[in-house]
Design a protein around this motif. Sequence first.
Motif, mmCIF file in Angstrom:
data_model
loop_
_atom_site.group_PDB
_atom_site.id
_atom_site.type_symbol
_atom_site.label_atom_id
_atom_site.label_comp_id
_atom_site.label_asym_id
_atom_site.label_seq_id
_atom_site.Cartn_x
_atom_site.Cartn_y
_atom_site.Cartn_z
ATOM 1 N N MET A 8 44.698 1.811 29.036
ATOM 2 C CA MET A 8 44.574 1.768 28.047
ATOM 3 C C MET A 8 46.105 2.743 27.616
ATOM 4 O O MET A 8 46.699 1.974 26.248
ATOM 5 N N HIS A 9 46.573 3.613 27.677
ATOM 6 C CA HIS A 9 47.466 4.431 27.674
ATOM 7 C C HIS A 9 49.176 3.611 28.224
ATOM 8 O O HIS A 9 50.338 4.338 28.210
ATOM 9 N N ASN A 10 49.377 2.882 29.105
ATOM 10 C CA ASN A 10 50.436 2.920 29.829
ATOM 11 C C ASN A 10 50.661 1.134 30.127
ATOM 12 O O ASN A 10 50.720 0.355 31.399
ATOM 13 N N ILE A 11 50.705 0.817 28.783
ATOM 14 C CA ILE A 11 50.926 -0.904 28.904
ATOM 15 C C ILE A 11 52.024 -1.106 29.515
ATOM 16 O O ILE A 11 51.910 -1.566 30.217
ATOM 17 N N ALA A 12 53.352 -0.511 28.835
ATOM 18 C CA ALA A 12 54.497 -0.508 30.860
ATOM 19 C C ALA A 12 55.006 -0.455 31.670
ATOM 20 O O ALA A 12 54.694 -1.130 32.599
ATOM 21 N N ASN A 14 51.417 -0.499 33.324
ATOM 22 C CA ASN A 14 51.011 -2.076 34.049
ATOM 23 C C ASN A 14 52.021 -3.219 33.797
ATOM 24 O O ASN A 14 51.549 -3.793 34.595
ATOM 25 N N ILE A 15 52.283 -3.488 32.704
ATOM 26 C CA ILE A 15 53.010 -4.256 32.941
ATOM 27 C C ILE A 15 53.856 -5.074 34.130
ATOM 28 O O ILE A 15 54.512 -5.832 35.306
ATOM 29 N N ASN A 16 55.044 -3.763 34.868
ATOM 30 C CA ASN A 16 55.434 -2.951 35.576
ATOM 31 C C ASN A 16 54.884 -3.551 36.961
ATOM 32 O O ASN A 16 55.500 -4.045 37.652
ATOM 33 N N ARG A 17 53.611 -2.858 36.679
ATOM 34 C CA ARG A 17 52.831 -3.020 38.601
ATOM 35 C C ARG A 17 52.459 -4.593 38.196
ATOM 36 O O ARG A 17 53.227 -5.392 39.806
ATOM 37 N N LEU A 18 52.454 -5.028 37.409
ATOM 38 C CA LEU A 18 52.076 -6.904 37.823
ATOM 39 C C LEU A 18 53.072 -7.017 37.852
ATOM 40 O O LEU A 18 52.911 -8.176 38.998
ATOM 41 N N MET A 19 54.296 -7.152 37.059
ATOM 42 C CA MET A 19 55.382 -8.183 37.878
ATOM 43 C C MET A 19 55.470 -7.868 39.167
ATOM 44 O O MET A 19 56.199 -8.557 39.815
ATOM 45 N N ALA A 20 55.920 -6.811 39.598
ATOM 46 C CA ALA A 20 56.224 -5.984 40.993
ATOM 47 C C ALA A 20 55.362 -6.830 42.196
ATOM 48 O O ALA A 20 55.366 -7.412 43.099
ATOM 49 N N ASP A 21 53.559 -7.168 41.298
ATOM 50 C CA ASP A 21 53.429 -7.719 42.799
ATOM 51 C C ASP A 21 53.597 -9.477 42.248
ATOM 52 O O ASP A 21 52.312 -10.102 43.106
ATOM 53 N N LEU A 22 53.636 -10.223 41.077
ATOM 54 C CA LEU A 22 53.248 -11.355 41.117
ATOM 55 C C LEU A 22 54.975 -11.926 41.184
ATOM 56 O O LEU A 22 56.030 -11.759 41.440
ATOM 57 N N HIS A 23 55.047 -12.962 41.985
ATOM 58 C CA HIS A 23 55.296 -14.387 42.163
ATOM 59 C C HIS A 23 56.416 -14.383 41.062
ATOM 60 O O HIS A 23 55.490 -14.748 40.450
ATOM 61 N N ARG A 24 58.323 -14.178 40.743
ATOM 62 C CA ARG A 24 58.784 -14.958 39.646
ATOM 63 C C ARG A 24 58.967 -15.817 38.587
ATOM 64 O O ARG A 24 58.881 -16.119 37.693
ATOM 65 N N GLU A 25 58.205 -16.878 40.238
ATOM 66 C CA GLU A 25 57.896 -18.936 39.522
ATOM 67 C C GLU A 25 56.928 -18.369 38.347
ATOM 68 O O GLU A 25 56.402 -18.811 37.227
ATOM 69 N N VAL A 26 56.080 -16.927 37.942
ATOM 70 C CA VAL A 26 54.305 -17.670 37.630
ATOM 71 C C VAL A 26 55.202 -16.885 36.232
ATOM 72 O O VAL A 26 55.306 -16.181 36.127
ATOM 73 N N THR A 27 54.342 -18.250 35.103
ATOM 74 C CA THR A 27 54.641 -17.269 33.993
ATOM 75 C C THR A 27 53.506 -16.116 33.439
ATOM 76 O O THR A 27 52.303 -16.592 33.343
ATOM 77 N N VAL A 28 53.447 -15.490 32.768
ATOM 78 C CA VAL A 28 52.758 -14.800 32.220
ATOM 79 C C VAL A 28 52.692 -14.659 30.356
ATOM 80 O O VAL A 28 52.840 -14.427 29.978
ATOM 81 N N GLU A 38 50.636 -3.357 16.862
ATOM 82 C CA GLU A 38 51.455 -1.671 17.658
ATOM 83 C C GLU A 38 51.023 -2.288 19.407
ATOM 84 O O GLU A 38 52.722 -1.931 20.206
ATOM 85 N N GLU A 39 50.068 -2.377 19.722
ATOM 86 C CA GLU A 39 49.569 -2.767 21.021
ATOM 87 C C GLU A 39 50.772 -3.576 22.148
ATOM 88 O O GLU A 39 51.387 -3.560 22.761
ATOM 89 N N ALA A 40 50.734 -4.950 20.897
ATOM 90 C CA ALA A 40 51.560 -6.025 20.923
ATOM 91 C C ALA A 40 53.005 -5.845 21.707
ATOM 92 O O ALA A 40 53.895 -5.996 22.280
ATOM 93 N N LEU A 41 53.455 -5.261 20.859
ATOM 94 C CA LEU A 41 54.770 -4.243 20.769
ATOM 95 C C LEU A 41 55.478 -3.885 22.548
ATOM 96 O O LEU A 41 56.317 -4.146 22.627
ATOM 97 N N GLU A 42 54.917 -3.338 22.291
ATOM 98 C CA GLU A 42 54.654 -2.154 23.859
ATOM 99 C C GLU A 42 54.676 -3.307 24.802
ATOM 100 O O GLU A 42 56.228 -2.926 25.614
ATOM 101 N N ALA A 43 54.180 -4.507 24.719
ATOM 102 C CA ALA A 43 54.399 -5.405 25.531
ATOM 103 C C ALA A 43 55.221 -6.209 25.765
ATOM 104 O O ALA A 43 56.637 -6.521 26.468
ATOM 105 N N TYR A 44 55.694 -6.355 24.364
ATOM 106 C CA TYR A 44 57.015 -7.001 24.099
ATOM 107 C C TYR A 44 58.562 -6.048 24.600
ATOM 108 O O TYR A 44 58.866 -6.444 25.274
#
Length: 231
Positions: A8-12, A14-28, A38-44
């Motif tokens: 919950m406290h590591n949104i950025a 978590n996103i970095n981990r997901l993007m590293a595991d994901l093919h670039r063509e797939v939209t998240v 505020e949480e949404a803005l962290e993801a932004y």
Amino acid sequence: MKGQKALMHNIAENINRLMADLHREVTVVAVTKTRTPEEALEAYNAGLRIFGENRVQELASKKALLPLDITWHLIGHLQSNKVKQAVAAASVIESVDSVRLLRIIDNEAAAQGKVTDCLLQIHIAEEETKTGFSLAEATETDWGMIAASLRSARICGVMGIASFTGDMVTVRNEFKTLAGLFRQMRERYFARCSHFREISMGMSGDWQVAVEEGSTIIRVGTLIFGERIKK
Ligand SMILES: *Cc1c(COP(=O)(O)O)cnc(C)c1O
């Protein structure tokens, strides 16, 4: 659970981990339902630009508070009396579950002078509660004729939610079914339509399987923001 609290406290992170595991063509699509702006803005700030909400009102009010270059996807059931607001606020409506709704969206988008990208939600899960076209309906409908009659709604592909189960064989089969339907529809009705190209499938618990089966859009909430607090 300790792990989930950390999430919950590591949104950025978590996103970095997901993007590293994901093919670039797939939209998240970052699913922000129940999350604070505020949480949404962290993801932004971590780089995501496509957000999803399942309620029109929540989408519109969050959109008003967040940066303008976010693309919003509506991913939950849409009632016809909320189409006006949905078309105004969302770029993509992933949860089109009837031809009637598609036509209402088309009229409203034309009235607002915009093009609304639509995905047809297909019922692929075992549970009966999940909305969408049945496979039979989707197969029997002449999408070519419908697409030709639309002015301002574009059919861009399909969306599905797999059964809520840990049985990944079932989940994989449901994704295979959806991808198969997509290919069949593309061949029959959309062969010359370059915008018919999206298969939105895969959530936090099953996105890897979905991507293996050809997903082009995954919709992820929990994996980015942590467990949702049930209301
Ligand atoms: C909530 C929701 C998601 C995200 O679910 P997570 O398990 O939190 O990733 C995806 N798609 C739809 C339609 C949803 O309602």
